[in-house]
Design a protein around this motif. Structure first.
Motif, short mmCIF file in Angstrom:
data_model
loop_
_atom_site.label_atom_id
_atom_site.label_comp_id
_atom_site.label_asym_id
_atom_site.label_seq_id
_atom_site.Cartn_x
_atom_site.Cartn_y
_atom_site.Cartn_z
N VAL A 323 0.83 -1.07 0.02
CA VAL A 323 -0.07 -0.02 -0.17
C VAL A 323 0.84 1.06 0.11
CG1 VAL A 323 -1.83 1.10 1.21
CG2 VAL A 323 -1.68 -1.14 1.39
N ILE A 389 -8.49 4.35 -1.08
CA ILE A 389 -8.28 2.99 -0.02
C ILE A 389 -9.12 2.93 1.06
CG2 ILE A 389 -5.84 2.88 -0.90
CD1 ILE A 389 -5.05 4.18 1.51
N GLU A 393 -7.08 -0.81 4.78
CA GLU A 393 -5.67 -0.86 3.96
C GLU A 393 -4.91 0.47 4.85
OE1 GLU A 393 -6.23 -1.71 -0.53
OE2 GLU A 393 -7.68 -0.32 0.26
#
Length: 425
Positions: A323, A389, A393
């Motif tokens: 991420v 996101i 996340e």
């Protein structure tokens, strides 16, 4: 027929005495009545002090007219609406006197003698001198009146009781103008006066008890009521303590919002933009000198040892790395090094590793924006990611950056991300 010379002499003496007395009276009147220049100087000084206290920040609602009030302040005790402090006779302070204003600022009492709620920081403003209070009032009186009736407070019962407020004041409030510390320099005392009084930094940077009163450990950090932001400790070197910073760098951060390795964001960025950037160089340096004196020095402290990481923690952190690579690495660098003066570093960043992860979470959710100031007119910013996101996340990536590159912080869960949402500053 000519008068005898002795009569003409007497008349001349009477005229001379009369003229002298008139001149004396005129000079006395001129000495006792302030000139237009002195009035203008007081208004100008009041404008400076009003900015230093960031009065417009609270007394202006979004999109509203300056100082006309209407901003809603959310607290655990209810919603408070800031009043109109323009000189309108019906809805503002047009009928107020200097004494009325002093009573509010110094004693925390309204014009009618009722107790004011400490959402108005008179607990700090009480330290302001009468001279400065009068100058602020002169400036507010010089503003264009705005006729704006604001809605009433919505205070949760039983906190809407004046007797309970009387008890609160008895326990937690003591009025008193700032008294200089003779053992310290004039510059240090000026900084102390601005930080503890007009700047009311304790209002945000000090922990509060269940009754909303500031704790004894001043400037030790605390969550800002109703904002879901954490105001870090200005003492601890693990948070925002500046004991090891050069004075000039502290002054630069507070006046421009950015230095080579630090950036202000969130509520502090707003304070820098609306208030601190307008402080004179001397006053800004005085604030920096005082804050530096408060900060802890690391001294011979042993290096912080990071304990071995359990396998399940390692696996959780590994979820945040991709991420980070996808959304953060381009600006903040492969190793969290950032770009000096542009994108703040994440490696070794105290705001990232503080005990409270609130600010980091909210920066990811809503973006991070340093203030536009005269010293940094076109700042870089970080876009919000809440629409890109998901919460889990965000929890992964925040946990990752809090523990990568030598950082060490607690893990963040999706529940932490969800609970951090609230009213934007």
């Amino acid at each position: 027929m000519k008068q005898p010379s002795k009569f003409r002499s007497a008349e001349k003496k009477q005229v001379a005495v009369f003229i002298a007395s008139m001149l004396l009276s005129l000079s006395s009147i001129a000495a006792t009545q302030p000139s237009a220049n002195s009035d203008a100087e007081q208004v100008l000084r009041g404008e400076y002090l009003t900015r230093a206290g960031n009065c417009m920040g609270c007394h202006t609602t979004r999109g509203g007219k300056p100082y006309a009030g209407g901003r809603e302040l959310v607290t655990p005790f209810g919603k408070f609406v800031t009043p109109n402090i323009t000189p309108d006779n019906e809805t503002g302070i047009g009928h107020w006197s200097e004494e009325d204003f002093w009573q509010a600022l110094h004693y925390g009492k309204g014009r009618d003698g009722s107790y004011l709620y400490p959402v108005f920081p008179y607990t700090e403003y009480t330290k302001v001198t009468r001279q400065d209070a009068d100058a602020i009032f002169a400036y507010l009186r010089s503003l264009t009146p705005v006729a704006q009736t604001n809605p009433p407070h919505k205070i949760t019962s039983p906190y809407d009781n004046q007797f309970l407020l009387f008890l609160w004041r008895t326990w937690y409030f003591k009025e008193g103008v700032y008294e200089p510390d003779d053992s310290k320099s004039e510059e240090w005392n000026r900084g102390n006066y601005l930080v503890q009084g007009l700047g009311h930094c304790n209002a945000c940077h000090t922990p509060r008890n269940v009754w909303g009163a500031s704790q004894d450990d001043k400037l030790a950090g605390g969550e800002i009521m109703g904002t879901y932001w954490y105001a870090p400790s200005l003492i601890s070197h693990r948070e925002a303590g500046m004991g090891e910073w050069p004075v000039d760098e502290i002054a630069k951060l507070l006046s421009t919002g950015v230095t080579g390795h630090a950036v202000t964001s969130g509520p502090m960025a707003t304070i820098v933009r609306q208030s601190l950037q307008y402080l004179s160089k001397d006053d800004m340096r005085a604030v920096a000198v005082y804050l530096q004196s408060l900060g802890e020095k690391r001294g011979e402290e042993a290096p912080r040892k990071i304990p071995p990481m359990p396998e399940r923690v390692s696996r959780y952190l590994a979820l945040g790395e991709p991420v980070y690579i996808k959304h953060c690495q381009e600006c903040h660098g492969k190793s969290g090094e950032g770009v000096p003066g542009v994108y703040p570093p994440l490696a070794g960043n105290r705001s990232v590793t503080m005990t409270s992860p609130l600010n980091t979470i909210r920066s990811v959710l809503y973006g991070g924006f340093s203030p536009a100031t005269a010293g940094n007119p076109r700042p870089y910013g970080m876009p919000p990611f809440q629409h890109i996101i998901r919460d889990h996340e965000i929890a992964w990536v925040v946990s990752y950056i809090r523990n990568a590159w030598g950082n060490f912080g607690s893990l963040v869960s999706p529940e932490d991300v969800d609970s951090s949402r609230g009213n934007e500053f």
